[in-house]
Design a protein around this motif. Sequence first.
Motif, mmCIF file in Angstrom:
data_model
loop_
_atom_site.group_PDB
_atom_site.id
_atom_site.type_symbol
_atom_site.label_atom_id
_atom_site.label_comp_id
_atom_site.label_asym_id
_atom_site.label_seq_id
_atom_site.Cartn_x
_atom_site.Cartn_y
_atom_site.Cartn_z
ATOM 1 N N ALA A 1 77.198 41.099 20.523
ATOM 2 C CA ALA A 1 77.918 40.085 19.734
ATOM 3 C C ALA A 1 78.400 40.663 18.405
ATOM 4 O O ALA A 1 79.518 40.361 17.964
ATOM 5 C CB ALA A 1 77.032 38.869 19.510
ATOM 6 N N GLN A 2 77.577 41.487 17.754
ATOM 7 C CA GLN A 2 78.024 42.116 16.506
ATOM 8 C C GLN A 2 79.228 43.018 16.754
ATOM 9 O O GLN A 2 80.185 43.019 15.976
ATOM 10 C CB GLN A 2 76.891 42.911 15.848
ATOM 11 N N ASP B 1 70.902 52.161 15.520
ATOM 12 C CA ASP B 1 69.899 52.584 16.503
ATOM 13 C C ASP B 1 70.618 52.953 17.802
ATOM 14 O O ASP B 1 71.299 52.101 18.397
ATOM 15 C CB ASP B 1 68.916 51.433 16.745
ATOM 16 N N MET B 2 70.477 54.179 18.252
ATOM 17 C CA MET B 2 71.162 54.603 19.480
ATOM 18 C C MET B 2 70.660 53.856 20.718
ATOM 19 O O MET B 2 71.307 53.883 21.763
ATOM 20 C CB MET B 2 71.033 56.117 19.680
ATOM 21 N N GLY C 1 74.624 48.298 24.831
ATOM 22 C CA GLY C 1 75.087 46.968 24.414
ATOM 23 C C GLY C 1 76.386 47.026 23.640
ATOM 24 O O GLY C 1 77.263 46.171 23.794
ATOM 25 N N MET C 2 76.532 48.046 22.780
ATOM 26 C CA MET C 2 77.796 48.235 22.065
ATOM 27 C C MET C 2 78.904 48.525 23.053
ATOM 28 O O MET C 2 79.997 47.957 22.979
ATOM 29 C CB MET C 2 77.645 49.377 21.046
ATOM 30 N N ASN C 3 78.638 49.426 24.020
ATOM 31 C CA ASN C 3 79.662 49.776 25.005
ATOM 32 C C ASN C 3 80.076 48.585 25.865
ATOM 33 O O ASN C 3 81.216 48.528 26.328
ATOM 34 C CB ASN C 3 79.183 50.927 25.889
ATOM 35 N N GLN C 4 79.183 47.649 26.075
ATOM 36 C CA GLN C 4 79.539 46.447 26.842
ATOM 37 C C GLN C 4 80.693 45.707 26.148
ATOM 38 O O GLN C 4 81.678 45.338 26.793
ATOM 39 C CB GLN C 4 78.320 45.537 26.977
ATOM 40 N N LYS D 1 74.034 46.253 12.854
ATOM 41 C CA LYS D 1 73.694 47.149 13.952
ATOM 42 C C LYS D 1 74.835 48.135 14.241
ATOM 43 O O LYS D 1 74.635 49.139 14.892
ATOM 44 C CB LYS D 1 73.378 46.336 15.213
ATOM 45 N N VAL D 2 76.043 47.809 13.749
ATOM 46 C CA VAL D 2 77.225 48.605 14.079
ATOM 47 C C VAL D 2 78.227 48.572 12.921
ATOM 48 O O VAL D 2 78.332 47.578 12.195
ATOM 49 C CB VAL D 2 77.884 48.088 15.384
#
Length: 116
Positions: free
Chosen positions: A38-39, A70-71, A76-79, A106-107
């Motif tokens: 979501a972020q 955090d890697m 989740g980021m790639n989603q 987070k990003v």
Amino acid sequence: MSIEFYQSGTRLAEATIANGLIFLAGQVPTNEDADITAQTANVLAQIDTILAACGSDRQHICEAVIYLSDMQDYAGMNQAWDSWVTSGNAPARACVQAALANPKWKVEIKLTAVQK
């Protein structure tokens, strides 16, 4: 050569434009309590808005740098990223772990695009 400044404040501009190149400042989430997916979606929506205001869009991104606090959040980021990026027009990209300025973020995403 002239430089245009988009939403320029005392410390930084959200974007600068020079010779048709658009340089975005690092964009961070406004939904600080959300999960990584979501972020990331929130940041990508902000990027869409800034690119549109600067005469571009996600199909004209040259490169992106993604900072994750955090890697473990990479999948989740790639989603969010994979559903946002234009297939066949994915930019050059790097993704690194970094201590971000706000521990709730987070990003952070910084990119360069060209005007349409």
